[in-house]
Design a protein around this motif. Sequence first.
Motif, PDB file in Angstrom:
ATOM      1  N   VAL A 122       0.838  -1.205   0.000  1.00 39.40           N
ATOM      2  CA  VAL A 122       0.000   0.000   0.000  1.00 39.40           C
ATOM      3  C   VAL A 122       0.869   1.250   0.000  1.00 39.40           C
ATOM      4  O   VAL A 122       0.608   2.209  -0.740  1.00 39.40           O
ATOM      5  CB  VAL A 122      -0.942  -0.003   1.225  1.00 39.40           C
ATOM      6  N   ILE A 123       1.915   1.248   0.825  1.00 37.68           N
ATOM      7  CA  ILE A 123       2.806   2.415   0.891  1.00 37.68           C
ATOM      8  C   ILE A 123       3.458   2.671  -0.464  1.00 37.68           C
ATOM      9  O   ILE A 123       3.547   3.817  -0.924  1.00 37.68           O
ATOM     10  CB  ILE A 123       3.880   2.214   1.976  1.00 37.68           C
ATOM     11  N   ARG A 124       3.893   1.601  -1.132  1.00 34.81           N
ATOM     12  CA  ARG A 124       4.517   1.764  -2.452  1.00 34.81           C
ATOM     13  C   ARG A 124       3.511   2.315  -3.468  1.00 34.81           C
ATOM     14  O   ARG A 124       3.863   3.156  -4.306  1.00 34.81           O
ATOM     15  CB  ARG A 124       5.093   0.420  -2.927  1.00 34.81           C
ATOM     16  N   MET A 125       2.267   1.858  -3.409  1.00 38.06           N
ATOM     17  CA  MET A 125       1.230   2.382  -4.312  1.00 38.06           C
ATOM     18  C   MET A 125       1.015   3.868  -4.074  1.00 38.06           C
ATOM     19  O   MET A 125       0.886   4.655  -5.023  1.00 38.06           O
ATOM     20  CB  MET A 125      -0.072   1.625  -4.090  1.00 38.06           C
ATOM     21  N   VAL A 126       0.971   4.261  -2.798  1.00 42.05           N
ATOM     22  CA  VAL A 126       0.786   5.678  -2.458  1.00 42.05           C
ATOM     23  C   VAL A 126       1.939   6.509  -3.005  1.00 42.05           C
ATOM     24  O   VAL A 126       1.733   7.551  -3.659  1.00 42.05           O
ATOM     25  CB  VAL A 126       0.663   5.846  -0.926  1.00 42.05           C
ATOM     26  N   GLN A 127       3.142   6.065  -2.757  1.00 48.15           N
ATOM     27  CA  GLN A 127       4.315   6.843  -3.182  1.00 48.15           C
ATOM     28  C   GLN A 127       4.408   6.925  -4.703  1.00 48.15           C
ATOM     29  O   GLN A 127       4.770   7.974  -5.252  1.00 48.15           O
ATOM     30  CB  GLN A 127       5.574   6.215  -2.584  1.00 48.15           C
ATOM     31  N   ARG A 128       4.062   5.830  -5.362  1.00 45.17           N
ATOM     32  CA  ARG A 128       4.093   5.855  -6.834  1.00 45.17           C
ATOM     33  C   ARG A 128       3.062   6.838  -7.369  1.00 45.17           C
ATOM     34  O   ARG A 128       3.338   7.597  -8.311  1.00 45.17           O
ATOM     35  CB  ARG A 128       3.838   4.447  -7.379  1.00 45.17           C
ATOM     36  N   TYR A 129       1.857   6.841  -6.786  1.00 44.42           N
ATOM     37  CA  TYR A 129       0.827   7.772  -7.237  1.00 44.42           C
ATOM     38  C   TYR A 129       1.253   9.221  -7.006  1.00 44.42           C
ATOM     39  O   TYR A 129       1.062  10.083  -7.868  1.00 44.42           O
ATOM     40  CB  TYR A 129      -0.490   7.496  -6.506  1.00 44.42           C
ATOM     41  N   VAL A 130       1.852   9.488  -5.845  1.00 44.69           N
ATOM     42  CA  VAL A 130       2.305  10.853  -5.547  1.00 44.69           C
ATOM     43  C   VAL A 130       3.347  11.298  -6.559  1.00 44.69           C
ATOM     44  O   VAL A 130       3.280  12.407  -7.121  1.00 44.69           O
ATOM     45  CB  VAL A 130       2.864  10.929  -4.116  1.00 44.69           C
ATOM     46  N   GLN A 131       4.339  10.444  -6.834  1.00 44.78           N
ATOM     47  CA  GLN A 131       5.416  10.811  -7.755  1.00 44.78           C
ATOM     48  C   GLN A 131       4.884  11.080  -9.166  1.00 44.78           C
ATOM     49  O   GLN A 131       5.392  11.955  -9.867  1.00 44.78           O
ATOM     50  CB  GLN A 131       6.453   9.676  -7.805  1.00 44.78           C
ATOM     51  N   GLN A 132       3.836  10.338  -9.541  1.00 39.17           N
ATOM     52  CA  GLN A 132       3.313  10.478 -10.904  1.00 39.17           C
ATOM     53  C   GLN A 132       2.262  11.575 -11.034  1.00 39.17           C
ATOM     54  O   GLN A 132       1.843  11.888 -12.156  1.00 39.17           O
ATOM     55  CB  GLN A 132       2.713   9.137 -11.351  1.00 39.17           C
ATOM     56  N   ASN A 133       1.818  12.156  -9.911  1.00 41.06           N
ATOM     57  CA  ASN A 133       0.720  13.121  -9.960  1.00 41.06           C
ATOM     58  C   ASN A 133       1.006  14.353  -9.109  1.00 41.06           C
ATOM     59  O   ASN A 133       0.109  14.899  -8.467  1.00 41.06           O
ATOM     60  CB  ASN A 133      -0.576  12.459  -9.475  1.00 41.06           C
ATOM     61  N   LEU A 134       2.244  14.820  -9.135  1.00 39.19           N
ATOM     62  CA  LEU A 134       2.602  15.991  -8.327  1.00 39.19           C
ATOM     63  C   LEU A 134       1.798  17.220  -8.716  1.00 39.19           C
ATOM     64  O   LEU A 134       1.530  18.090  -7.881  1.00 39.19           O
ATOM     65  CB  LEU A 134       4.100  16.275  -8.455  1.00 39.19           C
ATOM     66  N   ALA A 135       1.388  17.299  -9.961  1.00 39.30           N
ATOM     67  CA  ALA A 135       0.618  18.462 -10.399  1.00 39.30           C
ATOM     68  C   ALA A 135      -0.889  18.232 -10.263  1.00 39.30           C
ATOM     69  O   ALA A 135      -1.673  19.138 -10.516  1.00 39.30           O
ATOM     70  CB  ALA A 135       0.947  18.791 -11.857  1.00 39.30           C
ATOM     71  N   GLY A 136      -1.283  17.024  -9.857  1.00 36.88           N
ATOM     72  CA  GLY A 136      -2.694  16.693  -9.817  1.00 36.88           C
ATOM     73  C   GLY A 136      -3.275  16.742  -8.420  1.00 36.88           C
ATOM     74  O   GLY A 136      -2.775  17.427  -7.516  1.00 36.88           O
ATOM     75  N   ASP A 137      -4.354  15.972  -8.221  1.00 37.54           N
ATOM     76  CA  ASP A 137      -5.088  15.935  -6.956  1.00 37.54           C
ATOM     77  C   ASP A 137      -4.371  15.016  -5.981  1.00 37.54           C
ATOM     78  O   ASP A 137      -4.385  13.792  -6.125  1.00 37.54           O
ATOM     79  CB  ASP A 137      -6.512  15.427  -7.217  1.00 37.54           C
TER      80      ASP A 137
END
Length: 561
Positions: A451-466
């Motif tokens: 779960v932590i890896r999924m969160v971090q991956r989403y953050v890295q890929q969506n810094l300009a998003g929600d």
Amino acid sequence: MYRLLIVDNEPFIVESVLDLFERQAIPELELLSAYSSAEALGCMRTVKIDIVLSDIRMPGMNGLELHREIIKYWPRCKVIFLTGYNDFDYIHEAMRNGGVDYLLKTEGEEAIVASVQKALTALSEAVEAEAYIAKSKQQMQAMTPLLQKELLMELVQGGSLANGALSRSFEEADIELDPTKPVVAMIGRIDNWKEDTRPFDKSLYLFAIQNIAKEYLAAKVQFISFDFERKTKLLWLIQPEEQTGTLSAAELAELEQRCLIFLKGTAEMMQDSCSVLLKLNLSIAIGASFKAWERISEQFEHLQQLLNRGLGLSQQLLLIEPTITITSADQIEHDQRKQLKKLNLLHTLLENGQKEQFMAEYVGIMTALTECAAAKNAIKTEVYFTLVSIFLSYINRWEVQSEVGGRVNLGKMTALDCHDNWKEVVDYFYKLAEALFEHKQAGKGNQEHDVIRMVQRYVQQNLAGDLTLNRIGDVVGHNPSYLSRLYKQVTNEGLSDYIMTARLAKTKELLEENRLKIHEISTSVGFLSEQSFFRFFRKALQMTPQEYRDSVVMSRNASAK
């Protein structure tokens, strides 16, 4: 975790207030924004909103209309209106509904922060433990019959409580029987449920039988009754109506004997009424004597045996518990069978991953059988294969043969004669339980890190998003509040801190590449205004983005020379 929604049709105001609260860094506050009342309502339809900070006059929907819509979705939401001097009469009506505050637009940032802090305090106070306890007590009143049934079934199945604890438990469950006085058990069995009888109808019939019993019993005895064994049986626990505290032993014995005679005659009338009025055959087994609460499980077991074998398999019977002398061997067997009944708890504890309680219960059960030299081999065999069923069911369902088989020889599990003695059996299942719990814990840790890896991956890929907690929760499939706690627990870092660190790292990378303008970098890493971006960067590195870029260029030029 609380959510603050900032609503204004002026983007500058929204971004300024967002920047204000980002600087405040209130850990329990998640920030959301909307640029119209319609957008605000759209947000409310998807997530819980706790505080709304809104301009009172916006195109399309005024403050009163917005407030009415807000409380339709989130009645506990606190609304703070930004207002001018001439709006006081306008918001007076909204304030009558409660949960509404207002601020003058001229009061400044400190007043805005104070008003939000006030709302947070009010929300926290509204859910204090005292309020929950009071509400829980009300709910428990409706659950009283269930609580009574759970407590008394535990007792008649061999559970035990110290006398003081038993009295307290009776008081909490509103059981009117005296926990210090003897009690007698009576079991009723419905002999002939029709095949098409629905569960709801069974409940009605059982309720009717209890009402019939109440009509006959209430004049002479105190009692409590409930159904068990999937609506096939009823249990009555009974004490004399008269006060027994001042009676001599002889007088008490005479009273109890009269009570037992009354129960036998009453049972016959109950059977006749059930047959005539309900068209049901009811068999009844009655205890032969009054027992102390700590021994009522023996009588319950005897009555069950009467109804479950031999003559007891016939219909519309009235059976009386045989008067027998309990030998030490009988008592030993009864105590051992009490251990058998505890095995069901082990199944639940294993499934729930409650290792410490499982091990404590397991050791208690097996120690009771080990220390008793007179323990019957038949009972030990029954315990053994019950444990096999519990562990084998778990292993097959979760397909952990290969993982656990490397530590424990699973081939020995189903073969009792592979173990030289009972102590070896005890040690074998203990090691097997340890291996299963360790595997379960490792699996839990792996899932958490996934779960932590999924969160971090989403953050890295969506810094300009929600990157709101609610959006990240939707992506990884977890409740936002739970996700926030989990992230902190696993990484020792708040999720918002990780997002800020990721934004800073990406900002530095883009500044060093020297391709984008400063305002373009600000947007690409998710800042709504350059003002917020500059403040964030200066706070992190004690220099402006441009100063950082210049320092990188100077360092490269110096290296080139």
